[in-house]
Motif scaffolding. Structure first.
Motif, PDB file in Angstrom:
ATOM      1  N   MET A 217      30.550  68.541  10.635  1.00  0.00           N
ATOM      2  CA  MET A 217      30.147  68.060   9.338  1.00  0.00           C
ATOM      3  C   MET A 217      28.733  68.525   9.052  1.00  0.00           C
ATOM      4  SD  MET A 217      31.703  64.330   8.901  1.00  0.00           S
ATOM      5  CE  MET A 217      33.457  64.192   8.791  1.00  0.00           C
ATOM      6  N   MET A 218      28.416  68.585   7.828  1.00  0.00           N
ATOM      7  CA  MET A 218      27.099  69.088   7.436  1.00  0.00           C
ATOM      8  C   MET A 218      25.976  68.125   7.795  1.00  0.00           C
ATOM      9  SD  MET A 218      27.883  71.068   3.912  1.00  0.00           S
ATOM     10  CE  MET A 218      26.249  71.773   3.902  1.00  0.00           C
ATOM     11  N   THR A 219      26.291  66.841   7.981  1.00  0.00           N
ATOM     12  CA  THR A 219      25.264  65.858   8.295  1.00  0.00           C
ATOM     13  C   THR A 219      25.104  65.634   9.795  1.00  0.00           C
ATOM     14  OG1 THR A 219      26.865  64.080   8.015  1.00  0.00           O
ATOM     15  CG2 THR A 219      25.505  64.638   6.107  1.00  0.00           C
ATOM     16  N   GLY A 220      25.740  66.441  10.606  1.00  0.00           N
ATOM     17  CA  GLY A 220      25.590  66.320  12.043  1.00  0.00           C
ATOM     18  C   GLY A 220      26.908  66.080  12.744  1.00  0.00           C
ATOM     19  N   LEU A 221      26.819  65.961  14.052  1.00  0.00           N
ATOM     20  CA  LEU A 221      27.991  65.771  14.887  1.00  0.00           C
ATOM     21  C   LEU A 221      28.464  64.322  14.823  1.00  0.00           C
ATOM     22  CD1 LEU A 221      29.847  67.159  16.952  1.00  0.00           C
ATOM     23  CD2 LEU A 221      28.239  66.461  18.722  1.00  0.00           C
ATOM     24  N   HIS A 222      29.769  64.137  14.582  1.00  0.00           N
ATOM     25  CA  HIS A 222      30.384  62.818  14.517  1.00  0.00           C
ATOM     26  C   HIS A 222      31.678  62.827  15.319  1.00  0.00           C
ATOM     27  CE1 HIS A 222      28.035  63.010  10.771  1.00  0.00           C
ATOM     28  NE2 HIS A 222      27.922  61.705  10.893  1.00  0.00           N
ATOM     29  N   THR A 223      32.039  61.675  15.868  1.00  0.00           N
ATOM     30  CA  THR A 223      33.353  61.485  16.462  1.00  0.00           C
ATOM     31  C   THR A 223      34.148  60.659  15.466  1.00  0.00           C
ATOM     32  OG1 THR A 223      32.411  61.504  18.679  1.00  0.00           O
ATOM     33  CG2 THR A 223      34.621  60.565  18.433  1.00  0.00           C
ATOM     34  N   VAL A 224      35.312  61.168  15.047  1.00  0.00           N
ATOM     35  CA  VAL A 224      36.121  60.489  14.037  1.00  0.00           C
ATOM     36  C   VAL A 224      37.538  60.265  14.557  1.00  0.00           C
ATOM     37  CG1 VAL A 224      34.799  61.426  12.105  1.00  0.00           C
ATOM     38  CG2 VAL A 224      36.808  62.658  12.908  1.00  0.00           C
ATOM     39  N   ALA A 225      38.241  59.333  13.909  1.00  0.00           N
ATOM     40  CA  ALA A 225      39.646  59.066  14.218  1.00  0.00           C
ATOM     41  C   ALA A 225      40.421  59.100  12.907  1.00  0.00           C
ATOM     42  CB  ALA A 225      39.801  57.705  14.881  1.00  0.00           C
ATOM     43  N   ASP A 226      41.628  59.633  12.943  1.00  0.00           N
ATOM     44  CA  ASP A 226      42.472  59.653  11.756  1.00  0.00           C
ATOM     45  C   ASP A 226      42.873  58.241  11.347  1.00  0.00           C
ATOM     46  OD1 ASP A 226      42.503  62.429  11.551  1.00  0.00           O
ATOM     47  OD2 ASP A 226      44.318  62.632  12.756  1.00  0.00           O
ATOM     48  N   VAL A 227      42.990  58.035  10.041  1.00  0.00           N
ATOM     49  CA  VAL A 227      43.526  56.797   9.478  1.00  0.00           C
ATOM     50  C   VAL A 227      44.844  57.182   8.829  1.00  0.00           C
ATOM     51  CG1 VAL A 227      43.183  54.985   7.753  1.00  0.00           C
ATOM     52  CG2 VAL A 227      41.234  55.833   9.076  1.00  0.00           C
ATOM     53  N   PHE A 228      45.913  56.464   9.175  1.00  0.00           N
ATOM     54  CA  PHE A 228      47.217  56.848   8.655  1.00  0.00           C
ATOM     55  C   PHE A 228      47.941  55.669   8.034  1.00  0.00           C
ATOM     56  CE2 PHE A 228      47.872  55.523  12.967  1.00  0.00           C
ATOM     57  CZ  PHE A 228      49.072  54.842  12.954  1.00  0.00           C
ATOM     58  N   CYS A 229      48.891  55.982   7.173  1.00  0.00           N
ATOM     59  CA  CYS A 229      49.730  54.984   6.510  1.00  0.00           C
ATOM     60  C   CYS A 229      50.809  54.527   7.484  1.00  0.00           C
ATOM     61  CB  CYS A 229      50.365  55.604   5.264  1.00  0.00           C
ATOM     62  SG  CYS A 229      51.586  54.552   4.463  1.00  0.00           S
ATOM     63  N   VAL A 230      50.932  53.212   7.668  1.00  0.00           N
ATOM     64  CA  VAL A 230      51.967  52.702   8.570  1.00  0.00           C
ATOM     65  C   VAL A 230      53.346  52.781   7.928  1.00  0.00           C
ATOM     66  CG1 VAL A 230      50.416  51.217   9.875  1.00  0.00           C
ATOM     67  CG2 VAL A 230      51.607  50.294   7.884  1.00  0.00           C
TER      68      VAL A 230
ATOM     69  N   TRP B  46      39.833  59.107   7.413  1.00  0.00           N
ATOM     70  CA  TRP B  46      39.297  59.070   8.765  1.00  0.00           C
ATOM     71  C   TRP B  46      38.295  57.929   8.899  1.00  0.00           C
ATOM     72  CZ3 TRP B  46      37.939  62.820   5.239  1.00  0.00           C
ATOM     73  CH2 TRP B  46      36.603  62.913   4.898  1.00  0.00           C
ATOM     74  N   LYS B  47      38.031  57.564  10.155  1.00  0.00           N
ATOM     75  CA  LYS B  47      37.061  56.525  10.491  1.00  0.00           C
ATOM     76  C   LYS B  47      35.993  57.143  11.370  1.00  0.00           C
ATOM     77  CE  LYS B  47      36.558  52.134  12.908  1.00  0.00           C
ATOM     78  NZ  LYS B  47      37.237  51.103  13.692  1.00  0.00           N
ATOM     79  N   TYR B  48      34.743  56.848  11.062  1.00  0.00           N
ATOM     80  CA  TYR B  48      33.634  57.302  11.901  1.00  0.00           C
ATOM     81  C   TYR B  48      33.560  56.414  13.131  1.00  0.00           C
ATOM     82  CZ  TYR B  48      31.842  60.177   8.088  1.00  0.00           C
ATOM     83  OH  TYR B  48      31.693  61.122   7.118  1.00  0.00           O
ATOM     84  N   GLU B  49      33.892  56.932  14.285  1.00  0.00           N
ATOM     85  CA  GLU B  49      33.815  56.185  15.535  1.00  0.00           C
ATOM     86  C   GLU B  49      32.397  56.191  16.091  1.00  0.00           C
ATOM     87  OE1 GLU B  49      36.215  54.453  17.129  1.00  0.00           O
ATOM     88  OE2 GLU B  49      37.678  54.885  15.558  1.00  0.00           O
ATOM     89  N   MET B  50      31.760  57.371  16.050  1.00  0.00           N
ATOM     90  CA  MET B  50      30.415  57.499  16.605  1.00  0.00           C
ATOM     91  C   MET B  50      29.659  58.609  15.894  1.00  0.00           C
ATOM     92  SD  MET B  50      29.204  57.864  20.588  1.00  0.00           S
ATOM     93  CE  MET B  50      29.861  59.492  20.873  1.00  0.00           C
ATOM     94  N   ALA B  51      28.401  58.350  15.599  1.00  0.00           N
ATOM     95  CA  ALA B  51      27.518  59.369  15.050  1.00  0.00           C
ATOM     96  C   ALA B  51      26.523  59.730  16.149  1.00  0.00           C
ATOM     97  CB  ALA B  51      26.781  58.838  13.825  1.00  0.00           C
ATOM     98  N   HIS B  52      26.323  61.009  16.353  1.00  0.00           N
ATOM     99  CA  HIS B  52      25.471  61.446  17.457  1.00  0.00           C
ATOM    100  C   HIS B  52      24.007  61.567  17.066  1.00  0.00           C
ATOM    101  CE1 HIS B  52      28.870  62.205  20.152  1.00  0.00           C
ATOM    102  NE2 HIS B  52      29.515  62.489  19.030  1.00  0.00           N
ATOM    103  N   GLU B  53      23.709  61.495  15.772  1.00  0.00           N
ATOM    104  CA  GLU B  53      22.323  61.551  15.302  1.00  0.00           C
ATOM    105  C   GLU B  53      21.896  60.167  14.833  1.00  0.00           C
ATOM    106  OE1 GLU B  53      21.454  64.680  12.559  1.00  0.00           O
ATOM    107  OE2 GLU B  53      22.759  66.076  13.610  1.00  0.00           O
TER     108      GLU B  53
END
Length: 68
Positions: free
Chosen positions: A1-14, A22-29
């Motif tokens: 991403m342009m704002t830095g490294l992120h760990t994300v998880a998909d969000v899906f329809c049940v 998607w959900k931001y799990e962790m931002a590294h900055e």
């Protein structure tokens, strides 16, 4: 991403299994930590209960943003 490294998880329809965002799990900055735990839904992939697209009134505040 342009704002830095992120760990994300998909969000899906049940209901149909489609990925709708998607959900931001962790931002590294440190400056991006405010995003952790927040969701991003792609509006064109989300439908209302009757199958129609949700329309957002631009006159009302419906969610948070970077400016909040």
């Amino acid at each position: 991403m342009m704002t830095g490294l992120h760990t994300v998880a998909d969000v899906f329809c049940v209901g149909c299994g489609s990925i709708v965002g998607w959900k931001y799990e962790m931002a590294h900055e440190k400056s991006q930590k405010y995003k952790e735990g927040k969701l991003v839904l792609e509006r064109f992939k989300v439908s209302g209960p009757d199958g129609s697209n949700y329309w957002i009134s631009h006159g009302r505040h419906v969610g948070g943003s970077d400016a909040d």
